[in-house]
Design an enzyme around this catalytic site. Sequence first.
Site, PDB file in Angstrom:
ATOM      1  N   GLY A  96      -0.587   5.049  -1.260  1.00 25.51           N
ATOM      2  CA  GLY A  96      -1.664   5.780  -0.600  1.00 25.51           C
ATOM      3  C   GLY A  96      -1.148   7.013   0.136  1.00 25.51           C
ATOM      4  O   GLY A  96       0.025   7.382   0.007  1.00 25.51           O
ATOM      5  N   GLY A 145       0.833  -1.203   0.000  1.00 26.20           N
ATOM      6  CA  GLY A 145       0.000   0.000   0.000  1.00 26.20           C
ATOM      7  C   GLY A 145       0.866   1.250   0.000  1.00 26.20           C
ATOM      8  O   GLY A 145       0.557   2.255   0.660  1.00 26.20           O
ATOM      9  N   TYR A 150     -14.897  -0.311   9.470  1.00 33.73           N
ATOM     10  CA  TYR A 150     -13.470  -0.016   9.546  1.00 33.73           C
ATOM     11  C   TYR A 150     -12.962  -0.196  10.983  1.00 33.73           C
ATOM     12  O   TYR A 150     -11.938  -0.846  11.230  1.00 33.73           O
ATOM     13  CB  TYR A 150     -13.265   1.421   9.069  1.00 33.73           C
ATOM     14  CG  TYR A 150     -11.869   1.972   9.176  1.00 33.73           C
ATOM     15  CD1 TYR A 150     -10.823   1.449   8.430  1.00 33.73           C
ATOM     16  CD2 TYR A 150     -11.613   3.080   9.991  1.00 33.73           C
ATOM     17  CE1 TYR A 150      -9.547   1.996   8.510  1.00 33.73           C
ATOM     18  CE2 TYR A 150     -10.347   3.640  10.067  1.00 33.73           C
ATOM     19  CZ  TYR A 150      -9.311   3.088   9.324  1.00 33.73           C
ATOM     20  OH  TYR A 150      -8.059   3.641   9.403  1.00 33.73           O
ATOM     21  N   ASP A 164      -1.117  -7.243  -4.922  1.00 34.19           N
ATOM     22  CA  ASP A 164      -2.376  -7.228  -4.187  1.00 34.19           C
ATOM     23  C   ASP A 164      -2.109  -7.822  -2.800  1.00 34.19           C
ATOM     24  O   ASP A 164      -1.777  -9.003  -2.671  1.00 34.19           O
ATOM     25  CB  ASP A 164      -3.395  -8.079  -4.971  1.00 34.19           C
ATOM     26  CG  ASP A 164      -4.705  -8.259  -4.224  1.00 34.19           C
ATOM     27  OD1 ASP A 164      -4.829  -7.761  -3.089  1.00 34.19           O
ATOM     28  OD2 ASP A 164      -5.604  -8.911  -4.790  1.00 34.19           O
ATOM     29  N   ASP A 203       1.973  -1.811  -4.475  1.00 35.50           N
ATOM     30  CA  ASP A 203       0.573  -1.387  -4.379  1.00 35.50           C
ATOM     31  C   ASP A 203      -0.178  -2.030  -5.536  1.00 35.50           C
ATOM     32  O   ASP A 203       0.447  -2.591  -6.432  1.00 35.50           O
ATOM     33  CB  ASP A 203       0.459   0.153  -4.451  1.00 35.50           C
ATOM     34  CG  ASP A 203      -0.772   0.676  -3.724  1.00 35.50           C
ATOM     35  OD1 ASP A 203      -1.874   0.153  -3.972  1.00 35.50           O
ATOM     36  OD2 ASP A 203      -0.635   1.596  -2.897  1.00 35.50           O
TER      37      ASP A 203
HETATM   38  C1  AKB Z   1     -10.529   7.751   8.540  1.00 35.69           C
HETATM   39  O1  AKB Z   1     -11.064   8.864   8.643  1.00 35.69           O
HETATM   40  O2  AKB Z   1     -11.131   6.727   8.204  1.00 35.69           O
HETATM   41  C2  AKB Z   1      -9.061   7.628   8.892  1.00 35.69           C
HETATM   42  C3  AKB Z   1      -8.840   7.232  10.314  1.00 35.69           C
HETATM   43  C4  AKB Z   1      -9.174   8.158  11.408  1.00 35.69           C
HETATM   44  O3  AKB Z   1      -8.378   6.156  10.571  1.00 35.69           O
HETATM   45  N1  AKB Z   1      -8.393   8.853   8.614  1.00 35.69           N
END
Ligand code: AKB
Length: 317
Positions: free
Chosen positions: A12, A9, A143, A53, A35
């Site tokens: 990024g 990565g 996330y 990948d 990446d």
């Molecule tokens: C996001 O906004 O998803 C990221 C983080 C705070 O991990 N910048």
Amino acid sequence: MQKSILILGACGQIGTELTMALRERYGNDKVIASDIREGNSALMESGSFELLDATNYEAVENIVMHYEIEEVYLMAAMLSATAEKFPMRAWDLNMNSLLHVLNLAKDKKISKVFWPSSIAVFGSNTPKEDTPQHTIMESSTVYGISKQAGERWCAYYHKKYGVDVRSVRYPGLISWKTLPGGGTTDYAIDIYHNALANKKYSCFLKQDTKLPMMYMDDAIRATIAIMECDAEAIKERSSYNLAGMSFTPAELAESIRKRFPNFEVEYHPDFRQDIADSWPSSIDDSEARKDWNWKSEFDLEQTTEEMIKNLRSSDTL
Ligand code: AKB
């Protein structure tokens, strides 16, 4: 002889600056960038690059063996806002890439791993101000769930297999060299680009949403510092709280207005407001300070100064 490093990565927002910083420190030929897409010309021309990948174990293993890699920085991830749109893709990328790298370390094919966590591991019932290292962590975002699970895997691989994995919980990162993509804290970069280009900005968070943030130079310094310190100094093998500054969109706009008095901001919160509302406002990073001497340098005014100066003289506008 210098160690050889692989960055997954690398193209990024963080990977680009980290690759260049590591190349400067350890030598261009020692830092392999990879990446799923190519990066900017400075990165592509300064050292080896592999299209790779991070979810493909065999492909990652081949590169590790080919370059005799010792350390891996896993920077590939889907960020908070995009992950809400593609939950399963986010889980696949964020978890499998980590497990692949941890397994390479468990099998002694590499010796050290850096993996970034995030303030997204915290949830709405976490104490909002000065969020401690150890506290309630009931993340409500895809996330955040992936980062929290990742932290548990890191701690598990360290305890069970002795894997030397190191991690920090990045706040929102502010940079001018590469644009971020798909994060909730991205407004704090977009706003500078818009201040310079259009003199106005439509913000997707409310004006009083205070979030933890950090200037990229501090984040790169922290990343290299935790990787370079003695293994015995690292007491947290899940991930360390890391703090820079905290501000609201209104405070950021005000700091820009000191340089551009006519700058206007409208507030039109969208789905990212819910994500931001579930995150802390400020972070207690005393464990990182104590264990590996961490200390941030950039406050909001210095960040605004640097962002405007650098964006003005760069061609990223
Ligand atoms: C996001 O906004 O998803 C990221 C983080 C705070 O991990 N910048």
